[in-house]
Design an enzyme around this catalytic site. Sequence first.
Site, PDB file in Angstrom:
ATOM      1  N   LYS A  59       0.797  -1.259   0.075  1.00 30.49           N
ATOM      2  CA  LYS A  59      -0.039   0.134  -0.018  1.00 30.49           C
ATOM      3  C   LYS A  59       0.798   1.314  -0.051  1.00 30.49           C
ATOM      4  CE  LYS A  59      -3.346   2.662   2.909  1.00 30.49           C
ATOM      5  NZ  LYS A  59      -4.190   2.579   4.142  1.00 30.49           N
ATOM      6  N   ASP A  75      -2.731  10.112   4.070  1.00 24.97           N
ATOM      7  CA  ASP A  75      -4.039   9.575   4.254  1.00 24.97           C
ATOM      8  C   ASP A  75      -4.954  10.566   4.988  1.00 24.97           C
ATOM      9  OD1 ASP A  75      -6.527   8.130   4.062  1.00 24.97           O
ATOM     10  OD2 ASP A  75      -5.908   6.660   5.473  1.00 24.97           O
ATOM     11  N   LYS A 134     -10.701  12.040   8.813  1.00 24.13           N
ATOM     12  CA  LYS A 134     -10.040  11.558   9.963  1.00 24.13           C
ATOM     13  C   LYS A 134     -10.273  12.866  10.983  1.00 24.13           C
ATOM     14  CE  LYS A 134      -6.820   8.407   8.162  1.00 24.13           C
ATOM     15  NZ  LYS A 134      -7.301   7.091   8.891  1.00 24.13           N
ATOM     16  N   ASP A 164       1.302   5.904   5.654  1.00 24.80           N
ATOM     17  CA  ASP A 164       0.501   5.072   5.137  1.00 24.80           C
ATOM     18  C   ASP A 164       0.996   4.442   3.897  1.00 24.80           C
ATOM     19  OD1 ASP A 164      -1.915   4.016   5.640  1.00 24.80           O
ATOM     20  OD2 ASP A 164      -3.188   5.302   4.367  1.00 24.80           O
ATOM     21  N   ASP A 197     -12.446   6.528   3.909  1.00 25.04           N
ATOM     22  CA  ASP A 197     -11.031   6.448   4.586  1.00 25.04           C
ATOM     23  C   ASP A 197     -10.780   4.903   4.462  1.00 25.04           C
ATOM     24  OD1 ASP A 197      -9.010   6.980   6.111  1.00 25.04           O
ATOM     25  OD2 ASP A 197     -10.307   7.038   8.039  1.00 25.04           O
ATOM     26  N   GLU A 203      -9.458   3.411   1.994  1.00 22.25           N
ATOM     27  CA  GLU A 203      -8.895   3.822   0.710  1.00 22.25           C
ATOM     28  C   GLU A 203      -8.018   2.768   0.223  1.00 22.25           C
ATOM     29  OE1 GLU A 203      -7.769   5.124   3.342  1.00 22.25           O
ATOM     30  OE2 GLU A 203      -5.609   4.692   2.872  1.00 22.25           O
ATOM     31  N   ARG A 213      -7.814  -0.508   0.574  1.00 26.95           N
ATOM     32  CA  ARG A 213      -8.115  -1.786  -0.160  1.00 26.95           C
ATOM     33  C   ARG A 213      -8.455  -1.516  -1.598  1.00 26.95           C
ATOM     34  NH1 ARG A 213     -12.567  -2.480   4.609  1.00 26.95           N
ATOM     35  NH2 ARG A 213     -10.812  -1.428   5.619  1.00 26.95           N
TER      36      ARG A 213
HETATM   37  N1  BES Z   1      -4.629   4.310   7.007  1.00 27.56           N
HETATM   38  C1  BES Z   1      -5.695   3.819   7.748  1.00 27.56           C
HETATM   39  C2  BES Z   1      -5.153   2.836   8.824  1.00 27.56           C
HETATM   40  C3  BES Z   1      -4.209   3.329   9.926  1.00 27.56           C
HETATM   41  C4  BES Z   1      -4.786   3.592  11.063  1.00 27.56           C
HETATM   42  C5  BES Z   1      -2.985   3.028   9.544  1.00 27.56           C
HETATM   43  C6  BES Z   1      -4.024   4.069  12.000  1.00 27.56           C
HETATM   44  C7  BES Z   1      -1.994   3.482  10.852  1.00 27.56           C
HETATM   45  C8  BES Z   1      -2.561   3.659  11.978  1.00 27.56           C
HETATM   46  C9  BES Z   1      -6.699   3.282   6.986  1.00 27.56           C
HETATM   47  O1  BES Z   1      -6.769   3.674   5.454  1.00 27.56           O
HETATM   48  C10 BES Z   1      -7.944   3.339   7.491  1.00 27.56           C
HETATM   49  O2  BES Z   1      -8.241   4.911   7.947  1.00 27.56           O
HETATM   50  N2  BES Z   1      -8.787   2.896   7.990  1.00 27.56           N
HETATM   51  C11 BES Z   1     -10.200   2.620   8.508  1.00 27.56           C
HETATM   52  C12 BES Z   1     -10.786   1.819   8.000  1.00 27.56           C
HETATM   53  C13 BES Z   1     -12.251   2.091   8.217  1.00 27.56           C
HETATM   54  C14 BES Z   1     -12.717   3.301   7.812  1.00 27.56           C
HETATM   55  C15 BES Z   1     -13.161   0.761   7.622  1.00 27.56           C
HETATM   56  C16 BES Z   1      -9.845   2.580  10.101  1.00 27.56           C
HETATM   57  O3  BES Z   1      -8.960   1.757  10.301  1.00 27.56           O
HETATM   58  O4  BES Z   1     -10.541   3.291  10.808  1.00 27.56           O
HETATM   59 ZN    ZN Z   2      -4.777   4.640   4.839  1.00 27.40          ZN
HETATM   60 ZN    ZN Z   3      -7.843   5.508   5.581  1.00 26.47          ZN
END
Ligand code: BES
Ligand code: ZN
Ligand code: ZN
Length: 514
Positions: A263, A268, A275, A286, A345, A347, A349
């Site tokens: 990734k 992000d 966020k 990220d 968020d 994104e 995947r």
């Molecule tokens: N990049 C984030 C995940 C992340 C969180 C990485 C904390 C490093 C530290 C990812 O893209 C994300 O925001 N995931 C969401 C998914 C949800 C919206 C289904 C998450 O984990 O809240």
């Molecule tokens: Zn992310």
């Molecule tokens: Zn995200």
Amino acid sequence: MFTLKKEDPFASSQECMLIGLYDQPEKFSGKLKTLDDALNGELTKLVKSGDISAKHEAISLVHTFGKIGIKRLLFVGLGKGKAGDDVKTAIGQACKKIRGLRIDSFAIDLDTFTSQKISVNEAALIFSEAYQLSTYDFSGYKQKSNEPEMEINTIDVYTDESSSEIESFLQVGRAYGEGTNSARTLVNTPGNLLKAADLAAYAKELAHSYALEVEILEKEEIEQLGMGGLLAVNQGSVDPPYMIVLKYQGKKEWEDVIGLVGKGITFDTGGYSLKTKDGLVGMKTDMGGAAAVLGAMEVIGKLRPEQNVVVVIPATDNMISGNAMKPDDVITSMNGKTIEVLNTDAEGRLVLADAMTYAKQHGANYLIDVATLTGGVIVALGLDKTGALTNHEDLFEEVLLASQEAGEFIWRLPYTEKDKKRVRSSAIADLNNSPGREGHAIMGGAFIGEFAENTPWVHLDIAGTATTKTAHALGPAGATGVMVRTLALFVENHRSEKEIENIVKNGDITKKTK
Ligand code: BES
Ligand code: ZN
Ligand code: ZN
């Protein structure tokens, strides 16, 4: 950097010599006895008085006051030396101490680190890897750095053993350490200084340095190929996306290909599913998955194993603008599957979907994706465990073995038919990208699994492990370079089904003990 020396180590005139001390009976033997004799029994006294300790990771710096050529002896406690990992962290602590001494060279007596469990070759590998990892430093952008200006350029490695391979083991350890450090630097670099184009340029340079094949897809080609996931995430950005491909061919034929997919979200924001202000901080990391596969490719490029590897990185940031994708949008990924975007968020995947498809088009027979994918994996496993999902027991077993050898903890999460159902539950599209908070580390992996289809696949969620808040024996706070060593070891150790069959047929070893 390393010079192998066979002569008497204690006669040298080095500023400092690193010596390992296992927790052993009071009496010294072997080289330590020779040293103790040369110092008129002073070492025995210092151990008795507790000034030199064999406790794991204890550091004792002793001046020799002209009694022998070496000016200072730096003892590092190895405890009972149960595992190579313990020796590695002890050496890491010792190297950090040496770095603070402001000297430009030092020596190590490798023989004091060997044991029944650790050969001199292994000790060489452990030392050089630990040296690289523990002395890593991201100097950052301060006008004036507080760090010592002195760089260590030579390390004299003393051993009485007559192994001809020590030199190459030193080089292997160094390659693993350097690959990990490169990944750390990529992850530590802020989003304004490392955009998708910079990741692409970095990959090009890597290809040039290590004779890899490189393909960089620009926006127009990405559009022509219908990579709807990558394009949707990039829609809100002023910077173009790139799909980055690196190939290493170590076999005659392009078969039995390992696909490493990382990734590459350079920042992000979450997009319209924005966020929080605290959640935004740190999102430059990220692209930790991209850094991991690039770091692994650097190790592979240096060590040149007889394997075939393709690396695929979807690279963009995830921003907001009048053009950005929105919740409720439906997009079409490269393999034709439609996706309802419920959360912008989620994104990672979306871009990984296209990257998985593209890796398969490049002939990948095995897929490992690495991603800072979900906060959910941190809730489930904490900050020191990488979460895994798989559709293939044997492939997972291989990855797990490599992770254990690397000392990088992986824990497998369940992946059931019910999980597949949840990512397939959209009223208007084939898939939805966010089926809800329950078990969402599993949902992230399960979504990517839809694009692995029948290809053996392992998913690694490094959201918790890509960075660390505190300095540790093998590195500072910040990026860890996690999974570089696991992936490179996996590649080095990989055996195809055909190779395993041959080995089993010849009766050398059984599949299980491979
Ligand atoms: N990049 C984030 C995940 C992340 C969180 C990485 C904390 C490093 C530290 C990812 O893209 C994300 O925001 N995931 C969401 C998914 C949800 C919206 C289904 C998450 O984990 O809240
Ligand atoms: Zn992310
Ligand atoms: Zn995200």
